[in-house]
Design an enzyme around this catalytic site. Structure first.
Site, mmCIF file in Angstrom:
data_model
loop_
_atom_site.group_PDB
_atom_site.id
_atom_site.type_symbol
_atom_site.label_atom_id
_atom_site.label_comp_id
_atom_site.label_asym_id
_atom_site.label_seq_id
_atom_site.Cartn_x
_atom_site.Cartn_y
_atom_site.Cartn_z
ATOM 1 N N SER A 229 1.896 -8.113 -59.375
ATOM 2 C CA SER A 229 1.920 -6.828 -60.063
ATOM 3 C C SER A 229 1.928 -6.954 -61.581
ATOM 4 C CB SER A 229 3.141 -6.014 -59.615
ATOM 5 O OG SER A 229 4.334 -6.742 -59.854
ATOM 6 N N ASP B 67 8.639 -5.170 -50.353
ATOM 7 C CA ASP B 67 8.329 -6.549 -50.772
ATOM 8 C C ASP B 67 9.619 -7.340 -50.934
ATOM 9 O OD1 ASP B 67 6.718 -8.693 -51.352
ATOM 10 O OD2 ASP B 67 6.427 -8.175 -53.454
ATOM 11 N N VAL C 101 5.777 -11.409 -66.574
ATOM 12 C CA VAL C 101 7.142 -11.134 -67.026
ATOM 13 C C VAL C 101 7.449 -11.989 -68.254
ATOM 14 C CG1 VAL C 101 9.576 -11.075 -66.374
ATOM 15 C CG2 VAL C 101 7.820 -10.645 -64.649
#
Length: 982
Positions: free
Chosen positions: A694, A809, A697
């Protein structure tokens, strides 16, 4: 003439083109409609002459296909009706695959020879096919573990030859129909664990004179047990457990003259146990636990020669009985705990039977403990806690060298404990708490080489603790609080390297804490309160890495508070009412610690109620000098800070200019002390700490010294609806407030770009610690705490959020650890809110999740609810227990769940548990393993709620429950594991 000469050649050509026979062509058509990920059907080839050598195919002597047996090969796809076109096919077993879609009537109508059909543990949906009842030779029908729904069709009362009918664990509705009593050939009827409409047991079932197994557990049954069932003379197994049946156990059940097992537990049955049941000579097991039964146990049960297990308890073994409790076909296991049964035990109890387990805990039994319990020399477990037994412990028990667990706590027992009982070599748990025992702990305790738990609390034991106790290398709990022990702690105590808990509160012990306590590396609790200990508090206590409970209050300790104690992470800390003096270490000069130091007149600190005015004045002078030094240091810092600020201002200014061009907007969900421009400045590749499906980070250190984690989501300019969905999800997730959910500080957005700012978790993801370079660094207590934290976070999402949130998830890398290894659930990139109107089920257009964590029904039906998260969390629990990743090449194409199940079946539990874990936690690890297996059941309805998982994890700790095993039906529901009761 030429045509006749060419005929052999033409026949040869025809045979080459169509070499496989018609049966084989039907099978190839069946295979064409399936996905075969494991290659189980790879040898099904069209150029073979016959399918008789194909995997899973059996033939008659004449080469006709008679059986298809392909079990547990992950086949995916519908049941093809062409199978029933094979004329001599009598046996079909496709159990434990992913056969899906419906099972229409037309698919089974042309199966004239079919006698055995097993489609259990698949993904079939829709109503039960009525046409099954018209198969003239069908004798065995097993559709267990699918998703069939609706009522049982009326045609099921017209099977001509059916012997075995199993519809366990589907979604069947309606009530159990009485017309099933019109199938006289039935020998086995299994309808358990279906959400039937509440209704009674049909009295017509008493007409099934050939019935051997009647299993109606968990069927929403109400009313009473019909007396007509006493006519089932051939019945061997009678199970109506886990229902809402009420009334008395009918005396007519004494007519079940051949019954071996009667299961009545978890109902609302009342009254006394019928005397007639004790006269059934074939009876080997009866369980009526979790009811409202009263009165005494019929005396005939104690004389029944063939009874193997007599259970009236609240929690049971998972699966069948251990081999150790089925000796000689006589009474070897009696468990009657958690009822209101009363009376005394016969004095001759145990003389006729080779008893291995006696558990009568949590009842109202009275009288003395029979002397003959270990007459046969095989008794392994004696648990009598929470009763009203009185008198002394029989001397004969001291000769029972087979004993392993002895729990006599919370009774009215008195006198001295037999000297030989203290030194039994195989006993690992000796619990005598809450009685009136007296006398000394003898040196003979040195013989208890396997002793792990010694629990003597709340008695009248006196004298010194023997030096020999230091030879018990396996001892990890010593609880002897509330006794009359005297003398000092023996120096040999430091040899007990496995000690985790020492509780000697409220005795008359004295002397100093012995030197060398740094050897107690596993110690988590030290309670010496309410004694007469003296000397100084050893600084070595501050070096004990796991110590979180320290109570030395109400003693005569003197000297300073060791500064080393500041290193401890303490949940309970009390040094009050001693003779301590001097200044408090700075860390403890906090109002939260005030109560921990009261009652020490010479102890000084910046807290009200400590030290004298003189001491306070002296300390004030010290603070004045410290204040002057502070101002001098502040001047230097100010000069350096001005230079740094100018440099920082230019950097942030340039980022702000760029941000103004982009018009980033910041939406905060908590009070924040930074701007979007400062976040943008930190998005440098040198700060990347992770990357996933997604987004990427970053670790961002802000100007105020705070560290945050910034996730930059991958953008998709073509998806205009994604922005609206993102805003909706953020609006929901921004409201989450829970200690075990990673805090979302704010989000920044500009066009398709999205930034999420989370709290920073310095110890990273659980997956990295379990499977990365630091694998094996997590001890079992740390793993258990992580499991509890994560479960509580997910329970909050499922049960406390409105609407509930499904994470979708859950995996070990999405469980992050803070500085103290507290776990928090993170990464809600694919989370979904389940609206009430959707009745808890939401269909997704794509599969979200990670390989090895995806629930079977989610992968093939795209139906998602909280049960999908339960499966994924069960995989995380398996990772914690095994130390293995969710997928690995060593699994031979399987995932972790299937590897664990296969290994348990073939090699046993010893090959599953992570060998790096300490063996002293073995029982607790097994309980968590059982919870994991329950969570990863193939059937969503068999998985518990996350709230129930939290409860079971709490009960998995031995010190928090007496009867910790609440997973009785894991084997029945999943067929995975015969567990071990703690």
């Amino acid at each position: 003439m030429r045509l006749l000469r060419a005929l052999p050649f033409l026949l040869f050509v025809f045979q080459t083109v169509a070499s496989v026979n018609q049966d084989g062509l039907f099978l190839l058509k069946f295979r064409a409609g399936l996905d075969d990920p494991l290659g189980a059907l790879s040898d099904w080839k069209a150029d073979d002459e016959t399918p008789c050598n194909w995997s899973g195919v059996s033939c008659s002597a004449a080469g006709e296909v008679t059986a298809i047996e392909i079990v547990g090969q992950d086949l995916q796809g519908p049941f093809h009706p062409l199978l029933c076109r094979i004329p001599n096919l009598s046996f079909i077993s496709l159990a434990r695959n992913f056969i899906n879609s419906t099972l229409p009537d037309a698919a089974l109508t042309p199966c004239p020879a079919l006698a055995h059909l097993d489609l259990s543990e698949n993904l079939l949906v829709g109503p039960l096919p009525s046409s099954l009842a018209y198969l003239p030779l069908l004798r065995h029908l097993d559709l267990t573990g699918n998703n069939f729904s609706g009522a049982i069709p009326p045609s099921f009362g017209r099977f001509p030859n059916l012997e075995n009918l199993s519809l366990v664990a589907n979604l069947l509705s309606g009530t159990i129909p009485g017309f099933l009593g019109r199938v006289p050939s039935l020998r086995q009827l299994n309808l358990s664990y279906n959400p039937f409409t509440p209704g009674p047991i049909p009295p017509e079932l008493g007409d099934l004179v050939s019935l051997r197994v009647l299993w109606l557990a968990g069927c929403n049954l109400i009313g009473s047990i019909p007396p007509s069932l006493g006519r089932l003379r051939s019945l061997l197994n009678f199970d109506v457990s886990r229902n809402d049946l009420e009334g008395a156990i009918p005396s007519s059940l004494a007519g079940l003259t051949r019954v071996v097992q009667i299961e009545l537990y978890k109902n609302s049955l009342s009254g006394e146990i019928p005397e007639g049941l004790s006269k059934i000579s074939s009876l080997r097991r009866i369980d009526a636990s979790m009811n409202r039964l009263e009165g005494t146990i019929p005396s005939g049960f104690f004389d029944l020669p063939l009874l193997e297990s007599f259970n009236f308890y609240e929690n049971r073994l998972i699966g069948g009985l251990p081999d150790s409790v089925t000796r000689a076909g006589k009474l070897s296991e009696i468990r009657l705990f958690s009822n209101r049964l009363n009376g005394s035990l016969p004095a001759e109890f145990g003389i006729k039977s080779p008893l291995a387990v006696v558990d009568l805990s949590d009842n109202l039994f009275t009288g003395e403990i029979p002397r003959s319990l270990c007459e046969q020399g095989l008794l392994e477990e004696l648990m009598l806690i929470d009763n009203n037994f009185s008198g002394a412990v029989p001397e004969a028990l001291g000769s029972c060298r087979s004993l392993q667990r002895v729990r006599l706590g919370n009774n009215l027992l008195s006198g001295e404990v037999p000297r030989s009982l203290w030194g039994l070599p195989h006993v690992y748990l000796l619990d005598l708490a809450g009685n009136k025992f007296s006398g000394r702990i003898p040196p003979a305790i040195a013989g208890a080489t396997n002793l792990s738990n010694l629990i003597l609390s709340g008695n009248e034991f006196s004298g010194e603790i023997p030096t020999e106790i230091g030879t018990l290398a396996s001892l990890y709990e010593l609880s002897a609080d509330g006794n009359r022990l005297t003398g000092s702690l023996p120096a040999s105590f430091i040899n007990l390297a496995e000690l985790q808990k020492i509780d000697l509160e409220r005795n008359s012990l004295s002397g100093e804490i012995p030197d060398g306590i740094q050897a107690w590396k596993r110690l988590t609790e030290l309670n010496l309160a309410g004694n007469a200990f003296s000397g100084e508090i050893p600084p070595e206590l501050g070096s004990l890495p796991l110590l979180n409970y320290l109570d030395l209050s109400n003693n005569s300790f003197k000297g300073r508070v060791p500064p080393e104690l500041q290193n401890l992470k303490l949940n309970k800390f009390n040094l009050s009412n001693n003779l301590l003096s001097g200044d408090l270490p700075p860390f403890f000069e906090n109002e939260a610690f005030k109560a921990s130091f009261l009652g020490n007149p010479s102890l000084c600190g910046d807290l009200p109620g400590l030290c004298s005015s003189k001491g306070s004045s002296r300390k004030s002078q010290g603070y004045l000098w410290l204040l002057r030094s502070f101002f001098i240091l502040a001047g230097f810092i100010l000069l350096a800070g001005l230079g740094w600020f100018y440099y920082r201002y230019k950097k942030i200014g340039s980022a702000k200019d760029e941000g103004d061009k982009c018009r980033w907007t910041l939406t905060s969900f908590h009070k924040v002390g930074f701007s979007e421009h400062e976040i943008l400045y930190c998005l440098d590749e040198d700060n990347v700490i992770g990357s996933g499906a997604s987004g990427k980070v970053y670790r961002a250190v802000l100007s105020n010294g705070e560290t945050v984690a910034v996730k930059k989501l991958w953008c998709n300019p073509q998806n205009s609806a994604a922005g609206d969905a993102f805003e909706a999800e953020i609006a929901t997730l921004g409201k989450i407030r829970h200690k075990n959910i990673v805090k979302l500080w704010c989000c920044c957005a500009y066009k398709e770009s999205r930034l999420l700012v989370y709290e920073y978790m310095p110890n990273g993801g659980l997956g990295e610690l379990l499977h990365g370079p630091k694998a094996g660094s997590l001890s079992w207590p740390m793993r258990y705490k992580i499991a509890m934290d994560a479960a509580e976070g997910l329970s909050y999402l499922h049960h406390d959020c409105v609407p509930p949130i499904v994470h979708r998830d859950v995996k070990s890398s999405n469980i992050l650890l803070d500085a103290e290894f507290g776990a928090k659930v993170a990464d809600f990139g694919v989370a979904k809110a389940i609206e009430p109107l959707e009745k808890g089920v939401k269909s997704m257009s794509i599969i979200a999740g990670s390989c090895g964590y995806i629930a079977p029904e989610y992968a093939y039906t795209l139906r998602v609810n909280e049960k999908s998260d339960l499966y994924s969390f069960g995989v995380v629990l398996l990772e914690l227990v095994t130390g293995k990743p969710p997928v690995d090449q060593d699994y031979g194409g399987k995932d972790l769940v299937r590897w664990v199940c296969g290994t348990l079946d073939t090699k046993g539990v010893g090959h599953v548990v992570d060998p790096k874990l300490d063996a002293c936690f073995y029982d607790e690890i097994l309980r968590v393993l059982n919870i994991a297996l329950l969570c990863t059941s193939n059937l969503p309805m068999n998985r518990p709620s996350m709230r129930m998982v939290v409860k079971m994890l709490v009960e998995a700790r031995p010190e928090q429950t007496r009867f910790a095993d609440s997973l009785k039906d894991v084997k029945h529901n999943t067929g995975l594991y015969d567990g071990v009761k703690p």
